[in-house]
Design an enzyme around this catalytic site. Structure first.
Site, short mmCIF file in Angstrom:
data_model
loop_
_atom_site.label_atom_id
_atom_site.label_comp_id
_atom_site.label_asym_id
_atom_site.label_seq_id
_atom_site.Cartn_x
_atom_site.Cartn_y
_atom_site.Cartn_z
N ASN A 189 0.87 -1.18 0.00
CA ASN A 189 0.00 0.00 0.00
C ASN A 189 0.91 1.22 0.00
OD1 ASN A 189 -1.82 2.03 0.52
ND2 ASN A 189 -2.36 1.34 2.59
N LYS B 124 0.18 4.24 -0.29
CA LYS B 124 -0.45 5.43 0.31
C LYS B 124 -0.17 6.65 -0.58
CE LYS B 124 -0.22 3.20 4.75
NZ LYS B 124 -0.19 3.29 6.20
N HIS C 167 -9.53 1.10 4.69
CA HIS C 167 -8.27 1.29 5.40
C HIS C 167 -8.51 2.23 6.59
CE1 HIS C 167 -4.23 2.53 6.40
NE2 HIS C 167 -3.83 1.41 5.83
N GLU D 70 -6.95 4.64 7.69
CA GLU D 70 -6.76 6.07 7.40
C GLU D 70 -8.00 6.66 6.73
OE1 GLU D 70 -2.98 5.55 5.46
OE2 GLU D 70 -2.18 4.90 7.39
N GLU E 151 -5.73 -5.19 10.33
CA GLU E 151 -4.67 -4.21 10.62
C GLU E 151 -4.98 -3.52 11.94
OE1 GLU E 151 -2.57 -2.86 6.80
OE2 GLU E 151 -4.36 -1.64 6.98
N GLY F 146 2.21 1.98 10.94
CA GLY F 146 3.17 3.07 10.84
C GLY F 146 3.81 3.45 12.16
N SER G 45 3.12 -2.37 10.42
CA SER G 45 4.57 -2.43 10.67
C SER G 45 5.19 -3.78 10.33
CB SER G 45 4.89 -2.04 12.12
OG SER G 45 4.47 -0.71 12.36
P1 PGA Z 1 2.61 0.08 7.74
O1 PGA Z 1 1.16 0.30 7.10
O2 PGA Z 1 3.14 -1.20 7.16
O3 PGA Z 1 3.42 1.27 7.34
O4 PGA Z 1 2.41 -0.03 9.22
C1 PGA Z 1 0.30 -0.75 6.84
C2 PGA Z 1 -0.96 -0.22 6.21
O5 PGA Z 1 -1.38 0.89 6.57
O6 PGA Z 1 -1.58 -0.86 5.35
#
Ligand code: PGA
Length: 252
Positions: free
Chosen positions: A9, A11, A97, A99, A169, A175, A215
């Site tokens: 992803n 982003k 997601h 976010e 997730e 993150g 992560s």
């Molecule tokens: P990350 O994000 O691997 O940077 O923690 C995962 C995601 O948001 O899909």
């Protein structure tokens, strides 16, 4: 046997030329070292989709979007429909997601609407679920995820559900550098698979791919993916570096 998937992803990162360069280097890597056990998916910003899809054609990579409109077409300035996504050659779309849920107030009902449209357009949906930190601390994480899945997905027919991939997730791990332990991931994945079994039966539950995200990196991917109900990962930060992303796919 259910499909194993590692989806990157990206982003809101990488301009078009940077994105094409990354896709090209990943494609070259998998040309030389074919991913035997997993499908690798690049979930890029909308404007990259058509060109990345074109450039990876003939490889064993797939492309996906990170979001889609909740309407089919018409006067919705700035939105991108599922039909448009599909027309670029993309096969996947991430829906729900954290976010999107947090910054754009997308709730389970809206995500259900998007999911129905995505399936209608022939896309496979990577549907995200997961609890925030205080929900984990209050021990209500199973209920939270149950509601996300029930409202988000359980209106679908058994046939449609075949085109759903779930990504668990935990929001506190996205993150942040914090990762769910392999045991925490397994516990939730097995819970989710049981929910699916209750609704659609054992065969559907056994065939549903459930990804872990949060992560995930080369140093922890193998032990998380080794858990029986973890079928791959949704990778944020580490998907922006060819070496890391490819190492994570290889970890399967
Ligand atoms: P990350 O994000 O691997 O940077 O923690 C995962 C995601 O948001 O899909």
């Amino acid at each position: 046997m259910r499909k194993k998937i590692v989806a990157g992803n990206w982003k809101m990162n990488l301009n078009l030329s940077e994105g094409l360069k990354l896709a090209e280097s990943i494609k070259n890597y998998f040309h030389e070292h074919p991913a035997k056990n997993a499908e690798a998916v690049l979930c890029t910003p909308f404007i990259h989709l058509a060109k990345v899809s074109e450039n990876i054609r003939g490889s064993n990579l797939a492309v996906g979007a990170q979001n889609c409109a909740s309407e089919e077409s018409g006067a919705f300035t700035g939105e991108v429909s599922c039909g448009m996504i599909k027309s670029t050659g993309a096969e996947y779309v991430i829906i729900g997601h954290s976010e999107r849920r947090t910054y754009y107030n997308e709730d389970n009902l809206l995500l259900n609407k998007k999911t129905v449209l995505a399936l209608k357009s022939g896309l496979t949906v990577i549907f995200c679920c997961g609890e925030v930190l205080h929900e984990r601390e209050q021990n209500i994480f199973f209920e939270v995820v149950k509601k996300q899945i029930e409202v988000g997905l359980f209106s679908l027919s058994k046939e449609d559900f075949k085109h759903i991939v779930i990504a668990y997730e935990p929001v506190w791990a996205i993150g942040t550098g914090l990762t769910a332990s392999p045991e925490q991931a397994q516990e939730m994945h097995s819970y989710i698979r049981n929910l699916i079994m209750g609704k659609y039966g054992k065969e559907t539950a056994d065939n549903t791919t459930i990804l872990y995200g949060g992560s995930c990196k080369p140093s922890n991917a193998a032990e998380i993916f080794a858990k029986p109900d973890v079928d791959g990962g949704l990778i944020g930060g580490a998907s922006l570096k060819k070496e890391d992303f490819c190492a994570i796919v290889d970890a399967i």
